[in-house]
Structures are given as structure tokens and as C-alpha cells.
Design an enzyme around this catalytic site. Structure first.
Site, PDB file in Angstrom:
ATOM      1  N   LYS A  97     -33.102  74.325  38.695  1.00  0.00           N
ATOM      2  CA  LYS A  97     -33.204  74.863  40.679  1.00  0.00           C
ATOM      3  C   LYS A  97     -34.229  75.898  39.886  1.00  0.00           C
ATOM      4  O   LYS A  97     -35.162  76.042  40.581  1.00  0.00           O
ATOM      5  CB  LYS A  97     -32.309  75.125  41.321  1.00  0.00           C
ATOM      6  CG  LYS A  97     -30.885  74.444  41.083  1.00  0.00           C
ATOM      7  CD  LYS A  97     -29.294  74.348  41.610  1.00  0.00           C
ATOM      8  CE  LYS A  97     -28.842  76.020  40.555  1.00  0.00           C
ATOM      9  NZ  LYS A  97     -28.172  75.197  39.624  1.00  0.00           N
ATOM     10  N   ARG A 173     -22.091  77.068  46.992  1.00  0.00           N
ATOM     11  CA  ARG A 173     -21.437  76.092  46.415  1.00  0.00           C
ATOM     12  C   ARG A 173     -20.102  75.787  46.109  1.00  0.00           C
ATOM     13  O   ARG A 173     -20.001  74.848  45.357  1.00  0.00           O
ATOM     14  CB  ARG A 173     -21.658  77.284  44.533  1.00  0.00           C
ATOM     15  CG  ARG A 173     -22.934  76.785  43.738  1.00  0.00           C
ATOM     16  CD  ARG A 173     -22.147  77.677  42.590  1.00  0.00           C
ATOM     17  NE  ARG A 173     -23.697  78.525  42.376  1.00  0.00           N
ATOM     18  CZ  ARG A 173     -24.143  78.196  41.208  1.00  0.00           C
ATOM     19  NH1 ARG A 173     -23.369  78.162  40.141  1.00  0.00           N
ATOM     20  NH2 ARG A 173     -25.632  78.950  41.231  1.00  0.00           N
ATOM     21  N   ARG A 208     -32.209  76.433  26.200  1.00  0.00           N
ATOM     22  CA  ARG A 208     -32.781  77.583  27.908  1.00  0.00           C
ATOM     23  C   ARG A 208     -33.106  79.484  27.196  1.00  0.00           C
ATOM     24  O   ARG A 208     -31.833  79.972  26.069  1.00  0.00           O
ATOM     25  CB  ARG A 208     -32.094  78.188  29.152  1.00  0.00           C
ATOM     26  CG  ARG A 208     -32.270  78.574  29.921  1.00  0.00           C
ATOM     27  CD  ARG A 208     -31.933  79.164  30.910  1.00  0.00           C
ATOM     28  NE  ARG A 208     -30.491  78.881  31.198  1.00  0.00           N
ATOM     29  CZ  ARG A 208     -29.974  78.427  32.054  1.00  0.00           C
ATOM     30  NH1 ARG A 208     -30.318  77.874  33.418  1.00  0.00           N
ATOM     31  NH2 ARG A 208     -28.514  77.533  31.822  1.00  0.00           N
ATOM     32  N   ARG A 237     -28.793  83.237  27.952  1.00  0.00           N
ATOM     33  CA  ARG A 237     -27.878  83.721  29.151  1.00  0.00           C
ATOM     34  C   ARG A 237     -26.257  83.482  28.086  1.00  0.00           C
ATOM     35  O   ARG A 237     -25.800  82.862  27.411  1.00  0.00           O
ATOM     36  CB  ARG A 237     -27.740  82.778  30.059  1.00  0.00           C
ATOM     37  CG  ARG A 237     -28.657  83.471  30.947  1.00  0.00           C
ATOM     38  CD  ARG A 237     -29.019  82.101  32.159  1.00  0.00           C
ATOM     39  NE  ARG A 237     -27.684  81.789  32.873  1.00  0.00           N
ATOM     40  CZ  ARG A 237     -27.977  81.153  33.710  1.00  0.00           C
ATOM     41  NH1 ARG A 237     -29.091  80.962  34.555  1.00  0.00           N
ATOM     42  NH2 ARG A 237     -26.216  80.400  34.102  1.00  0.00           N
ATOM     43  N   ARG A 248     -19.170  74.812  33.038  1.00  0.00           N
ATOM     44  CA  ARG A 248     -19.943  75.030  34.904  1.00  0.00           C
ATOM     45  C   ARG A 248     -19.406  74.004  35.132  1.00  0.00           C
ATOM     46  O   ARG A 248     -19.871  74.207  36.600  1.00  0.00           O
ATOM     47  CB  ARG A 248     -21.000  76.240  34.155  1.00  0.00           C
ATOM     48  CG  ARG A 248     -20.683  77.107  33.852  1.00  0.00           C
ATOM     49  CD  ARG A 248     -22.333  78.555  32.453  1.00  0.00           C
ATOM     50  NE  ARG A 248     -23.549  77.688  33.791  1.00  0.00           N
ATOM     51  CZ  ARG A 248     -24.554  77.554  33.031  1.00  0.00           C
ATOM     52  NH1 ARG A 248     -24.078  78.086  31.764  1.00  0.00           N
ATOM     53  NH2 ARG A 248     -25.422  77.362  33.810  1.00  0.00           N
TER      54      ARG A 248
END
Ligand code: AP5
Length: 605
Positions: A97, A173, A208, A237, A248
Site C-alpha cells: 500500500k 479497517r 522491510r 519497524r 497483524r
């Protein structure tokens, strides 16, 4: 001239009033016929001018197109005035995203609102909200709705988002979040979902890295940093550990389906397991279509002190459609709606003739022009023909407007009911004040003898077969005589009619059908409904030469409005199956048959 209509002509009553000096209400047949959007009047009334409106006398200035006249009166027609884009993007953790958002922002300049980024900013600033949010984020759970919703709503209401449009990333969400937006009438133009397999998602999360200086998203394998300096400052992160990613992902799956029904009409599911450039290409083409829809909105705006009501135009509010007119099931159609179609038809017919096409047909079946519906109005058909004929006459063309006369003999003589009285209406209609009738506009029937040397082109009003009688032979003789001069059929109905003698269905049928099919469609518009009903409108199919067929989905908006969103384009007229597939979001497969509620089109295209 505003005599009362003969009974046989009564449903011609919505032809636009075309004469000005007399105040409109005095032309009305009864006060009850005054309607905010349509002025009922006699087809015998004449040109839309006011005393302050002067035209030079001459054949090319008789009574030009409606828009030209409105422009001279101080009205203008604006295009490309669509609202800014509103986009929602959704997908599992690490579906890409953020990566796509930065590409979208770069190209479209939308305000990117990412709830993840907003929350992380609160966390790193150590605010009260940040402290509360952190524990949820660290465990891969959703932060409580009220915290996130307040943040999003206040960000959306800022001026930049209202002016530039927005790109909402990661919100809503959950079902309550989606409902919060609905209550506030906040809806996107398009809802994009990135679809990526779980195993890929996990790898993407673990690999990431973020650049805290530029905010750029990297991946140790897929998108490594450009240089050592950037590499040194990258951070991971805190929620990108294997355990948290799994949690998640689970949270995402639990909630995603609950949101979907809200945006089913706007849903565009995209394969996110491709290179980011390829994914962006697809998103880009979707957004372009949404923008095109928006920019073709027609706005009829007021530009000076003249009052719209002088013309019977709906109101002083401007009319704005995203793509094509809305409220098409509302009868009578407003003048703006009718003019949209007249203009659309005029433009595409002109383009086709400029391209040297000579055998053309226009097929339009908005409710007032659909003879299969009980709201069909011959007056709307006449008005369309007049607008088309006058626009060519304005160019100095001699146009013959033709309607078939009585066919057959003895007991079998007659004309189709739909065309009864049409010739008379044509003769009495206002064709402008400057002598167009008899010079640049002539009225005729259908047949070889109707073609005169001086005629430049022919417009044929709904030529059709009647029980026991076939118009095609006369039509063919006429087009033969017309040679290379354009012949335009408006809403022809050249299919077989049942007959007790069986004549029409047997002799020379194939040849006749072949001839009927030889006319090329230069304009096509039809509304689409679920099988067996005329409500609600599901969408529309439009073709305006030289473009292909555009398929629109009708979308209800929470504020009681609706809009049409383009969902597919076809170079040729699509089959019912292709349309059904496009509505269902399926890849087109010609051999498939349309099942269930999607079978709405079978047999009518
Ligand atoms: P958020 O930050 O929104 O996290 P997320 O939804 O889990 O999404 P990500 O940011 O992890 O991934 P992404 O889809 O943006 O992928 P990216 O482009 O970075 O939310 C974080 C937390 O905040 C939530 O867990 C929740 O607690 C809370 N929260 C947020 N919104 C909330 C809400 N509305 N309500 C309640 N709580 C909320 O890409 C990922 C990686 O893949 C990158 O390394 C990238 O380089 C790589 N990559 C991207 N595209 C490709 C590609 N095409 N091919 C190969 N690699 C690619």
C-alpha cells in the site's frame, strides 16, 4: 401558435419551448404542467430567443444548437470540472500500500493519509494518543476505532485534502470504521485492494526497512537502498517481526470482509504480487478512467444576470454529472438530461460523417425514448431529430427529415402506432424563425421518390416494420437513390414483426436483415437492468463514435445521489456475457453463460 394539442399528439408535450419574448408561463397549457425541471408546451411553439437576443438573418443563423444559443445568452457549458479524486487503498500488511501510495501521490498529487503513518508519528512524538496506540500496534491489533476515526476525519476535513483530493491508506479497517465514514457521507471514487499471498507478505515485512529522513520504503532484497549513506540510517519497524506480522495478518483477515460490502460497487482488486511498476500501471489506468468520468461531467452554469427560469432550465444550481447523467429513471427527463444526449448524439454523428460514413444509425433507449416502456415520448424523439437536423442545417446542409407513411393496402394499410401523428408534428414544429423549413429542412417519407437532387443528407425517424408490412424494401430503394449522401436512422426497429400471413418472416428475410445490419452505429446508449425488471438501473452502455463501448456501473452515494463509474471498455459491442462478467469483476470468457441475477441482459443485446 400555442394551440392545444390534438389528442393523438398529446404525448409530444415535452418538446423544448423555443421562443422567447413571451414569458414561458403564458405558453404553458396549464399551471399544473409546470415542473422544476421540464417545461411542457406545444410543439408548435417556436425558437428560444428573448428580445435582447438578436441574430443576423440568413440561412446559417436561423436557430442554432441549444448550447450555442445558451452560450449567447450568457450560459456556458464547462467540461473538465470534475471533483478531485478520492481513493481508498487497502490490503494485508506489506501488500504494498505504502509503496503504491507514494507513486500515486507523485503522479496525482493527492493528499496521502495513512493511519499507520499518523499513528507512528503520534508514537514517536510521545503524545497521549501515541502512548495508547503503541500497545495495540506492538501486538498487531487494531488501535481503538474512536482514536483512529477522529484522526482520519480531522485530516480529511483539511483544506488541502478537500482541494487536491485524498488517498486513504489503511482506513477503514473495521466495520465500525467504515460505518463512521458512511455516516459522514465520506466515500471514495474507487476502492483498491492489493491482493498478495501470505508467504510473500511475511517475507516483505521481515525484509522491510524505512528511511527516517525521506520516509522512503525499502526492502533488503527487493528494493535495497541506493547507497551506503542511506543504508546506514535505515530502521526496521517495531511491528515487523515474524510473530507480529502473523498477528497483524490475522487481524487483517478478521476485518477485511466486513468492510467489503460497503465498497463492492467501487472495488478494484489488483494482483499485488507483481513488480511495483506493473502494479502501478494498472492502478494508474484505473485512476485515469475515474478522472475521465469526472472530467466529462457537464456543467451548465450561469454566467451573468439572466435567470435560468427564463429558459425553463431546471434551477439556478449548476448541473453536474460524473460521466453520464444520473436519475435516468426519473420521468420526465429534465431538459439538461435531454440536452446531454442530443449533444452527445450530434457530436458523434458529425464525427462519423466527417469520416465519410454514409450509412449510420443512432440507438438510444433512455426511458423517454424506449418504445418498450410506458413513458416513451414521441416528443423527445422529435426534439432530438430537430436538434440534429438544425445543427447540420446550420452548416448549410439541406437535410431531409423523413418519417414513413402508410404501408400496405386495403385492410392491411397502416403505419406503426409509435409513428402515428409524427408527420403532422414535424410539419407544425418550430424549425426556427429564419426560413429553415422548406429550404434547409424538408420533410419527406421513406422511399426512392423522396430523394431529391438538392438533398444533402437524410434523417429517418424510427423506421420500422408493421404487422404484415416491411419497410426495408422502401428503405433500401431510398438509400440506393441517396448514393453517397449520408442516411441516418434514428432508433430503427428493423426486426421481423409477427404476421398472420407469415410473409415478413419468410420471403427474402436474410437479405433484409443483412441490409438492416449494414448501417453502422455511430451512437449507442442503453440502460442496463437486472433481468426482468426496470428498477433499479444497474448501469449503462454507451458508444459515441469513434470510441468503443463504455460500460458504466451505477453507484448509489450515501447522500442520496448516484453516479456512473466506468468499469470496462470494449472495441465492439459487448455480449451480455461480457457485460455480466465485467459487472461481476470476472475476466471475460466468451463461452461462459450468465447465471443468476447477473443474467440480466440475456437476449436483449
Ligand atoms: P500500517 O502501517 O498501515 O501497516 P499495514 O497495514 O500492516 O501495512 P504496512 O505498512 O505494513 O504495509 P504496506 O501495505 O504499506 O506495504 P509497503 O508498501 O510498506 O499499520 C500499522 C499498525 O497501525 C496496524 O497494525 C495497526 O495496529 C495500526 N493501524 C493502522 N491503521 C489502523 C486503523 N485504521 N484502525 C486501527 N488500527 C490501525 O511494502 C511492504 C514491503 O514490501 C516493503 O519492504 C516494500 O519495499 C516491499 N514491496 C512493496 N511492493 C512490492 C512489490 N510489488 N514487490 C516486491 N516487494 C514489494
Amino acid at each position: 401558435m400555442a394551440a392545444s394539442l390534438p389528442a393523438t399528439l398529446s404525448h409530444a408535450s415535452n418538446i423544448t419551448q423555443r421562443k422567447g419574448p413571451v414569458p414561458i408561463p403564458s405558453l404553458l397549457q396549464s399551471p399544473s404542467s409546470i415542473n422544476s425541471s421540464t417545461v411542457s408546451f406545444s410543439p408548435f411553439s417556436s425558437c428560444t430567443t428573448t428580445s435582447s437576443y438578436s441574430l443576423s438573418v440568413g440561412p446559417r443563423r436561423r436557430c442554432s444548437s441549444k448550447y450555442q444559443r445558451l452560450k449567447r445568452k450568457g450560459f456556458h457549458v464547462e467540461c473538465a470540472l470534475g471533483e478531485p479524486l478520492k481513493v481508498m487503498i487497502s490490503g494485508a500488511p506489506a501488500s504494498g500500500k505504502g509503496t503504491q501510495c507514494s507513486m500515486i501521490v507523485e503522479k496525482y498529487g493527492l493528499v496521502h493519509i495513512s493511519t499507520g503513518d499518523l499513528l507512528r508519528a503520534e508514537v514517536s512524538s510521545g503524545t497521549e494518543i501515541g502512548k495508547k496506540a503503541k500497545e495495540y500496534m506492538d501486538s498487531g491489533k487494531l488501535v481503538p476505532d474512536e482514536i483512529v476515526t477522529d484522526m482520519v476525519v480531522s485530516r480529511l476535513s483539511r483544506q488541502d485534502a478537500r482541494e487536491r483530493g485524498w488517498l486513504l491508506d489503511g482506513y477503514p479497517r473495521s466495520y465500525p470504521q467504515a460505518q463512521s465514514l458512511e455516516k459522514l457521507n465520506i466515500r471514495p471514487d474507487i476502492y483498491i485492494v492489493l491482493d498478495v499471498p501470505d508467504e510473500i507478505l511475511i517475507d516483505r515485512c521481515i525484509g522491510r526497512r524505512l528511511d527516517p529522513v525521506t520516509g522512503k520504503i525499502y526492502h533488503i532484497k527487493n528494493f535495497p537502498p541506493e547507497n551506503e549513506e542511506v543504508a546506514r540510517r535505515l530502521i526496521t519497524r517495531s511491528d515487523d517481526t515474524l510473530e507480529k506480522v502473523k498477528s497483524r495478518l490475522q487481524t487483517y483477515k478478521q476485518n477485511a470482509e466486513a468492510i467489503l460490502p460497503n465498497y463492492l460497487n467501487l472495488l478494484n482488486k489488483i494482483d499485488g504480487n507483481r513488480t511495483r511498476e506493473v502494479i502501478f500501471q494498472e492502478i494508474d489506468s484505473i485512476l485515469k478512467k475515474v478522472e475521465e468520468n469526472s472530467s466529462s461531467s457537464v456543467q451548465l452554469a450561469k454566467t451573468n444576470g439572466n435567470s435560468f427560469t427564463n429558459f425553463g432550465v431546471a434551477s439556478s444550481k449548476s448541473v453536474s454529472w460524473r460521466g453520464i447523467p444520473t436519475r435516468l429513471n426519473n420521468i420526465p427527463h429534465s431538459r439538461e438530461i435531454r440536452e446531454y444526449f442530443y449533444d452527445d448524439i450530434r457530436n458523434s454523428t458529425r464525427r462519423a460523417i466527417e469520416d465519410k460514413k454514409t450509412r449510420l444509425k443512432v440507438e438510444i433507449n433512455i426511458p423517454e425514448l424506449n418504445p418498450d416502456m410506458d413513458v416513451y415520448r414521441i416528443g423527445t424523439l422529435m426534439e432530438l431529430v430537430r436538434e440534429l437536423a438544425l445543427s447540420f442545417a446550420d452548416d448549410g446542409k439541406r437535410v431531409k427529415v423523413c418519417v414513413q407513411g402508410s404501408m400496405g393496402e386495403g385492410a392491411l394499410a397502416g403505419i406503426p402506432l409509435q409513428l402515428a401523428g409524427t408527420r403532422k408534428i414535424l410539419e407544425f414544429m418550430d424549425w426556427g424563425e429564419y426560413g429553415a423549413m422548406g429550404t434547409f429542412i424538408n420533410i419527406g417519407a421513406i422511399g426512392r421518390d423522396e430523394v431529391d437532387e438538392q438533398d444533402d443528407m437524410f434523417i429517418l425517424i424510427a423506421p420500422q416494420n408493421a404487422v404484415g408490412n416491411c419497410i426495408i424494401d422502401d428503405l433500401q430503394a431510398m438509400t440506393d437513390a441517396a448514393g453517397s449522401r449520408p442516411v441516418i436512422l434514428i432508433n430503427p426497429r428493423l426486426k421481423d414483426m409477427p404476421s398472420s400471413s407469415g410473409i415478413m418472416t419468410t420471403i427474402g428475410r436474410d437479405k433484409r436483415m443483412e441490409y438492416a445490419a449494414s448501417f453502422e452505429i455511430c451512437y449507442y446508449f442503453r440502460l442496463l437492468y437486472y433481468a426482468g425488471s426496470f428498477y433499479p438501473i444497474m448501469g449503462a452502455l454507451r458508444m459515441a463514435y469513434p470510441k468503443g463501448y463504455e460500460l458504466f456501473r451505477r453507484v448509489d452515494e450515501p447522500n442520496g445521489k448516484e453516479k456512473y463509474v466506468i468499469i470496462a471498455e470494449f472495441p465492439e459491442k459487448p455480449t451480455a456475457t461480457e457485460i455480466n462478467d465485467a459487472f461481476a469483476g470476472r475476466t471475460r470468457k466468451k463461452e461462459k453463460t450468465a447465471p443468476g441475477i447477473w443474467g440480466f441482459l440475456s437476449g436483449i443485446l
